[in-house]
Design a protein around this motif. Structure first.
Motif, mmCIF file in Angstrom:
data_model
loop_
_atom_site.group_PDB
_atom_site.id
_atom_site.type_symbol
_atom_site.label_atom_id
_atom_site.label_comp_id
_atom_site.label_asym_id
_atom_site.label_seq_id
_atom_site.Cartn_x
_atom_site.Cartn_y
_atom_site.Cartn_z
ATOM 1 N N ASP A 421 0.799 -1.242 0.000
ATOM 2 C CA ASP A 421 0.000 0.000 0.000
ATOM 3 C C ASP A 421 0.829 1.288 0.000
ATOM 4 O O ASP A 421 0.279 2.360 0.153
ATOM 5 C CB ASP A 421 -0.985 0.051 1.194
ATOM 6 C CG ASP A 421 -2.273 -0.659 0.854
ATOM 7 O OD1 ASP A 421 -2.425 -1.069 -0.323
ATOM 8 O OD2 ASP A 421 -3.128 -0.811 1.744
ATOM 9 N N GLY A 423 2.359 2.252 -2.566
ATOM 10 C CA GLY A 423 2.177 2.848 -3.895
ATOM 11 C C GLY A 423 3.040 2.276 -5.007
ATOM 12 O O GLY A 423 3.279 2.944 -6.014
ATOM 13 N N LYS A 424 3.470 1.029 -4.870
ATOM 14 C CA LYS A 424 4.317 0.416 -5.923
ATOM 15 C C LYS A 424 3.555 0.355 -7.250
ATOM 16 O O LYS A 424 4.044 0.808 -8.288
ATOM 17 C CB LYS A 424 4.718 -1.023 -5.521
ATOM 18 C CG LYS A 424 5.596 -1.101 -4.299
ATOM 19 C CD LYS A 424 6.032 -2.509 -4.027
ATOM 20 C CE LYS A 424 4.879 -3.419 -3.612
ATOM 21 N NZ LYS A 424 4.358 -3.127 -2.277
ATOM 22 N N THR A 425 2.340 -0.223 -7.169
ATOM 23 C CA THR A 425 1.557 -0.397 -8.386
ATOM 24 C C THR A 425 1.207 0.950 -9.004
ATOM 25 O O THR A 425 1.310 1.128 -10.220
ATOM 26 C CB THR A 425 0.270 -1.185 -8.059
ATOM 27 O OG1 THR A 425 0.626 -2.219 -7.147
ATOM 28 C CG2 THR A 425 -0.347 -1.785 -9.289
ATOM 29 N N SER A 426 0.804 1.886 -8.137
ATOM 30 C CA SER A 426 0.399 3.201 -8.643
ATOM 31 C C SER A 426 1.553 3.877 -9.372
ATOM 32 O O SER A 426 1.379 4.458 -10.444
ATOM 33 C CB SER A 426 -0.059 4.104 -7.506
ATOM 34 O OG SER A 426 -1.024 3.441 -6.734
ATOM 35 N N LYS A 519 3.687 9.509 -2.239
ATOM 36 C CA LYS A 519 2.518 10.183 -1.627
ATOM 37 C C LYS A 519 2.927 11.536 -1.020
ATOM 38 O O LYS A 519 2.408 11.951 0.019
ATOM 39 C CB LYS A 519 1.865 9.304 -0.545
ATOM 40 C CG LYS A 519 1.505 7.895 -1.053
ATOM 41 C CD LYS A 519 0.555 7.193 -0.118
ATOM 42 C CE LYS A 519 0.358 5.728 -0.544
ATOM 43 N NZ LYS A 519 -0.574 5.008 0.305
ATOM 44 N N ASP A 521 2.280 14.247 -2.077
ATOM 45 C CA ASP A 521 1.166 15.198 -2.219
ATOM 46 C C ASP A 521 0.251 15.181 -0.998
ATOM 47 O O ASP A 521 -0.569 16.062 -0.792
ATOM 48 C CB ASP A 521 0.354 14.850 -3.468
ATOM 49 C CG ASP A 521 -0.185 13.451 -3.418
ATOM 50 O OD1 ASP A 521 -1.398 13.267 -3.539
ATOM 51 O OD2 ASP A 521 0.622 12.481 -3.253
ATOM 52 N N ALA A 555 2.586 9.429 -7.103
ATOM 53 C CA ALA A 555 2.039 8.621 -8.192
ATOM 54 C C ALA A 555 0.691 9.175 -8.633
ATOM 55 O O ALA A 555 0.155 8.783 -9.654
ATOM 56 C CB ALA A 555 1.893 7.176 -7.752
HETATM 57 P P1 GDP Z 1 1.101 -1.163 -3.530
HETATM 58 O O1 GDP Z 1 0.400 -2.110 -2.640
HETATM 59 O O2 GDP Z 1 2.420 -0.789 -3.004
HETATM 60 O O3 GDP Z 1 1.150 -1.591 -4.942
HETATM 61 O O4 GDP Z 1 0.251 0.170 -3.456
HETATM 62 P P2 GDP Z 1 -0.829 0.738 -4.469
HETATM 63 O O5 GDP Z 1 -0.184 1.245 -5.691
HETATM 64 O O6 GDP Z 1 -1.909 -0.263 -4.611
HETATM 65 O O7 GDP Z 1 -1.347 1.972 -3.666
HETATM 66 C C1 GDP Z 1 -2.025 1.874 -2.447
HETATM 67 C C2 GDP Z 1 -2.942 3.053 -2.240
HETATM 68 O O8 GDP Z 1 -2.205 4.257 -2.176
HETATM 69 C C3 GDP Z 1 -3.919 3.243 -3.383
HETATM 70 O O9 GDP Z 1 -5.172 3.539 -2.862
HETATM 71 C C4 GDP Z 1 -3.366 4.421 -4.148
HETATM 72 O O10 GDP Z 1 -4.380 5.174 -4.764
HETATM 73 C C5 GDP Z 1 -2.700 5.229 -3.072
HETATM 74 N N1 GDP Z 1 -1.567 5.986 -3.606
HETATM 75 C C6 GDP Z 1 -0.532 5.478 -4.284
HETATM 76 N N2 GDP Z 1 0.339 6.461 -4.621
HETATM 77 C C7 GDP Z 1 -0.175 7.630 -4.140
HETATM 78 C C8 GDP Z 1 0.261 8.975 -4.170
HETATM 79 O O11 GDP Z 1 1.312 9.345 -4.705
HETATM 80 N N3 GDP Z 1 -0.528 9.887 -3.559
HETATM 81 C C9 GDP Z 1 -1.673 9.548 -2.963
HETATM 82 N N4 GDP Z 1 -2.382 10.478 -2.384
HETATM 83 N N5 GDP Z 1 -2.108 8.263 -2.910
HETATM 84 C C10 GDP Z 1 -1.368 7.314 -3.477
#
Ligand code: GDP
Length: 909
Positions: A421, A423-426, A519, A521, A555
């Motif tokens: 969570d 933000g890897k995927t994002s 994140k 922002d 992201a």
């Molecule tokens: P992963 O589990 O590491 O792949 O994380 P995800 O990419 O699924 O991101 C987890 C949550 O964080 C999601 O709800 C995204 O929308 C949120 N998120 C990811 N990057 C950002 C960012 O740069 N800013 C904000 N505000 N939210 C983010």
């Protein structure tokens, strides 16, 4: 030695008294009863007699010894506990008496000498015959010479006479002279005719000889006569035809040319008729071959059969070797009977029969060990050669030769790691979307586990592996797929356990690390806090005098992303990454899965050379020709160079993530290495399984020993499977062990449930489901089966099960399943799935998943749920309905739509 009674001696010798008495009698020692005493002298006599009567020949010529040794080794098990494995080594040796071999050799030598003598005699006879023929020819030639000389003398004489006659005046010619002249000419005539007669006789003899030769030859070619007659007939016909044509066309040509042309036509006609005939013979032969039978072979050897063109002309293509070929047969630690037969160029049946005679019952597909194979090879008169464990692979590597000057800079390969969570995927999605041409951005549905993006900062390949566990699994196999690691930390969350793990893994792999503080922002984002937290973990930021660049990014807004990419290419430049763009391709397997209708679908990362459609790829224990190649944007491509990820179709099975792949010459070679590797793997697996059984046993012996949680794990892709396996294995403690009885890719099958029953395991499905039959079986047998779509939930569950702390928690429950029968296109909803609800209730407002072959292909919600033309909120089991899935247009007939609810349940494992 003291004297003994017959009875005592019989006991010592372990034979009947009766028999001993009979033997004594034969040896000339008369003994009547069992109580009679046998003296030493008499014993010697008996011994001498026995030796004589049995003789040396009675001793066995050949002894086969089988030896079995059992030892134990201690090895570290999958769960870290050491265990003892029994190793049984079976060896077999056949000893042949030297004298027998010597005798054989002697015999062979004698035969050879005999053969040589015969050969010499034959040669001498031939030489004599040749000489005789030569002599005859010489004589004939001399005779001819004499004849010529005589003729020349006669001619000279005649000329002289004629001259004399001319010189005399005509008038002076008297009757007498005329008479003399007549007489002399007569004499002359007689003289010449005598010579002529002899010459004629010789010529006649010669002609006869030639005739006889011709007849013999004709007799030999009797079988060919039909063909020739036929050919001649056809030739005559054709000649007629061509002649007519030629005459018409060549009216004005000189006669010689006409003849030449005519003979050419005849030749052509003959050739074409022969060819026709040869074709006919071939056709008949093929038909016969198809009919089968040994008679066919007989007919082929028959000298009377019609000959084809090449045998008429006498140019055979093949000559059978006259001497026995001694081959060096290369054998690894194991070889299949079929392969061994092939290597020795004999039929499998023959080999099986021979081994049967040696006392080994084998089947064609069975694998035998080197020792046995070597004995068999020697039996066939060849030489066995033991190949080292890696020899086959080494030979493959040697095949690939690259020139140093062909090196070109290549794109860096980057892996993104970090806590869930953060933000890897994002981050990956943002980079990908921002750098894909507009027209294609909408079409990205492809999940191939790796992407190549062309950014302002250069070309970069991102690996989208499911977490760091897969990364570790890859590294454990020695596959260095990654050049640079990016660790994502959420600016509002800080350093978490998986962030720490990511640092450890990246450092262990000795890879450059870039920290992306994501994140940024967000409200609570605090870059400085992240920096100090990381510095505490020995990841000191560059601006604090350390080695690690910290890039604040978002992201969501895209802030800092260009900086991040810039930093990646800077690192890449420092690494001076280079590879060959041409030549044989090599690389690593990123992930692999089985798909219905497509077979094995494997994502490869090319690291060297160029991979092309049609190449034969060898990956781990799998191989196959590349049928199709698809890039990260779903486009068919023909070629992929270094650092380019592609999905390929055509492998015969799913390789492991992290397996190295290489292009090999042909399928045969690929198969050889693949089966060699598979045999090695099988042995390893076997010893592992034995070990786990042992563990099981200990676990059941008493509460004091370690408890074992047995798991059967099924997942949608290799990468997830390995990530979960690695994570589960790490959970093992001294008191509780996790043992993955088996793990695999694909839906849960009946055999998985059977295995769960026998091994007392529970089944975990990650993004996969059980089919109906296995579901019923599991229910009937009380097997615990659980589905997951988040790795950490699965791990947490197992952890909880191990510690016995199973507090009630929120979890999902499948409430309804609909089977897709047909798919319609609607202008409003896109694809509408005409379905029937097969289980429970399908609710319009609950989350859904689309399953294909029991594997999750999509997760989301419903756009519409209809009965006939009416929108409805739910549809019960056994009812038909139309379902449209929001944002997903790829529903196919045969898919299942699964509706689930998140509920609170009490968990027990
Ligand atoms: P992963 O589990 O590491 O792949 O994380 P995800 O990419 O699924 O991101 C987890 C949550 O964080 C999601 O709800 C995204 O929308 C949120 N998120 C990811 N990057 C950002 C960012 O740069 N800013 C904000 N505000 N939210 C983010």
């Amino acid at each position: 030695m003291a004297d003994v009674t017959v009875e005592k001696l019989a006991t010592i010798l372990k034979i009947d008294v009766e028999r001993l008495l009979a033997q004594l009698k034969d040896a000339g020692v008369e003994k009547g009863a069992a109580e009679d005493v046998v003296s030493d002298e008499e014993k010697q006599k008996l011994l001498a007699f026995l030796r004589q009567s049995h003789g040396q020949d009675e001793a066995p010529k050949k002894i086969t010894l089988s030896r079995k040794s059992t030892s134990t080794i201690k090895t570290a098990g999958a769960s870290g506990k050491s265990k003892t494995v029994n190793v049984e080594v079976r060896k077999k040796r056949t000893y042949i008496k030297r004298s027998v071999i010597e005798n054989q050799n002697k015999k062979v030598e004698e035969e050879r000498l005999q053969k040589e003598a015969e050969e010499r005699a034959k040669l001498e006879a031939e030489e004599a015959a040749r000489k005789a023929a030569e002599e005859e020819r010489k004589q004939a030639a001399e005779e001819e010479e004499r004849k010529k000389e005589a003729a020349a003398v006669a001619k000279e004489k005649e000329i002289a006479e004629k001259k004399a006659k001319k010189q005399q005046p005509k008038a002076e010619q008297t009757e007498k002279e005329k008479q003399t002249a007549k007489e002399s000419s007569k004499r002359k005539l007689v003289d010449t005719s005598a010579i002529d007669e002899k010459a004629a006789r010789l010529a006649e003899e010669e002609r006869k000889k030639v005739q006889a030769e011709k007849e013999r030859h004709d007799a030999e070619r009797k079988g060919q006569k039909d063909l020739e007659a036929k050919a001649a007939k056809q030739t005559a016909k054709l000649v007629e035809k061509y002649k007519d044509e030629a005459e018409k066309a060549d009216q004005n040509k000189p006669v010689e040319t006409k003849i030449e042309h005519g003979s050419k036509l005849v030749e052509q006609a003959f050739e074409s008729s022969l060819e026709k005939e040869a074709r006919e013979i071939r056709r008949r032969k093929d038909a016969k071959k198809r009919a089968g039978g040994r008679r066919n072979e007989q007919a082929e050897r028959d000298p009377k059969r019609p000959l084809n063109k090449s045998s008429i002309l006498g140019n055979h293509g093949f000559q059978a070797p006259t001497e026995k070929q001694i081959k060096i047969i290369e054998i690894g630690s194991m070889i299949s009977v079929t392969d061994l037969a092939q290597k020795m160029s004999i039929k499998v049946n023959q080999l099986v029969k021979e081994m049967f005679k040696m006392g080994e019952m084998v089947t064609a597909n069975q694998s035998i060990d080197y020792d046995t194979a070597a004995l068999v090879v020697e039996e066939f008169g060849h030489e066995p050669k033991h190949l080292s464990e890696t020899a086959i692979e080494d030979a493959l590597a040697d095949d690939i030769q690259r020139k140093d000057d062909g090196l070109k800079a290549r794109a860096p390969v980057v892996t993104i790691m970090g806590h869930v969570d953060h933000g890897k995927t994002s981050l990956l999605d943002y980079i990908r979307k921002a750098h894909v041409a507009d027209g294609e951005a909408g079409g990205i549905t492809q999940h191939i586990g790796a992407y190549n993006v062309d950014s302002k900062a250069g070309n970069i390949t991102f690996l989208d592996t499911p977490g760091h566990a897969a990364f570790t699994a890859m590294r454990a196999r020695g596959a260095k797929a990654t050049d640079i690691v990016i660790i994502v930390v959420a600016a509002d969350d800080g350093v978490m356990p998986q962030t720490e793990e990511a640092i450890q893994h990246a450092k262990a792999a000795n890879l450059p690390i870039i920290i992306a503080v994501n994140k940024i922002d967000k409200e609570g984002a605090d870059l400085e806090r992240i920096k100090s937290d990381m510095a505490a973990k020995e990841v000191v930021p560059e601006d604090w005098g350390g080695d690690y660049p910290f890039i604040p990014v978002s992201a969501h807004t895209g802030q800092g992303i260009d900086d991040l990419l810039e930093n990646i290419s800077l690192q890449a430049e420092l690494l001076e990454l280079a590879a060959h763009e041409e030549g044989v391709a090599e690389g690593v397997v990123i992930e692999s899965k089985l798909e219905k209708g497509r077979g094995s679908v494997t994502t490869l990362l090319v690291q060297e050379g160029a991979l092309k459609v049609g190449d034969t790829v060898l990956a781990g224990t799998t191989y196959g020709r590349v049928r199709a190649m698809i890039d990260d944007q779903g486009r068919q491509v023909k070629k992929a160079g270094p650092s380019i990820p592609v999905e390929i179709l055509g492998l015969n099975d799913v390789p492991n993530a992290g397996d190295k792949f290489m292009v090999v010459e042909n399928d045969r070679k690929a198969k050889e290495v693949a089966s060699f590797r598979e045999a090695n793997e099988r042995e390893e697996r076997l010893s592992r399984q034995q070990a786990s059984k042992l563990e099981n046993m200990f676990a059941n012996m008493g509460k004091d020993q370690a408890q074992v949680v047995n798991i059967i794990l099924k997942a949608d892709v290799r990468g997830s499977l390995e990530a979960i396996s690695a994570a589960l294995n790490d959970l093992s403690t001294d008191e509780v062990k996790v043992a993955i009885v088996t793990g695999g890719v694909g839906g849960i099958s009946e055999s998985d449930v059977h295995l769960a029953i026998t091994s007392d395991a529970f089944i975990l499905g990650f993004n996969v489901r059980a089919d109906n039959a296995s579901k019923k079986l599991a229910e009937a047998e009380g097997i615990d089966m659980r589905y997951y779509s988040v790795i950490y939930e699965l791990i947490d569950d197992v952890k909880a099960a191990m510690s016995g702390l199973l507090a009630p928690e929120r979890r999902e429950e499948i409430v309804g399943i609909a089977q897709v029968k047909d798919v319609f296109r609607s202008s409003k909803f896109g694809a509408v799935a005409g379905s029937i609800v097969t289980e429970g209730v399908v609710y319009k407002n609950e989350p859904i998943r689309v399953l294909r072959d029991n594997v999750v292909v999509y997760e989301g919600e419903l756009e519409s749920l209809r009965r006939f033309k009416d929108d409805v909120a739910e549809v019960k089991s056994g009812t038909e309905c139309g379902i449209a899935v929001k944002g997903y247009n790829d529903v196919q007939p045969g898919d299942q739509i699964e509706v689930f609810k998140v509920t609170e349940v009490k968990r027990e494992i």
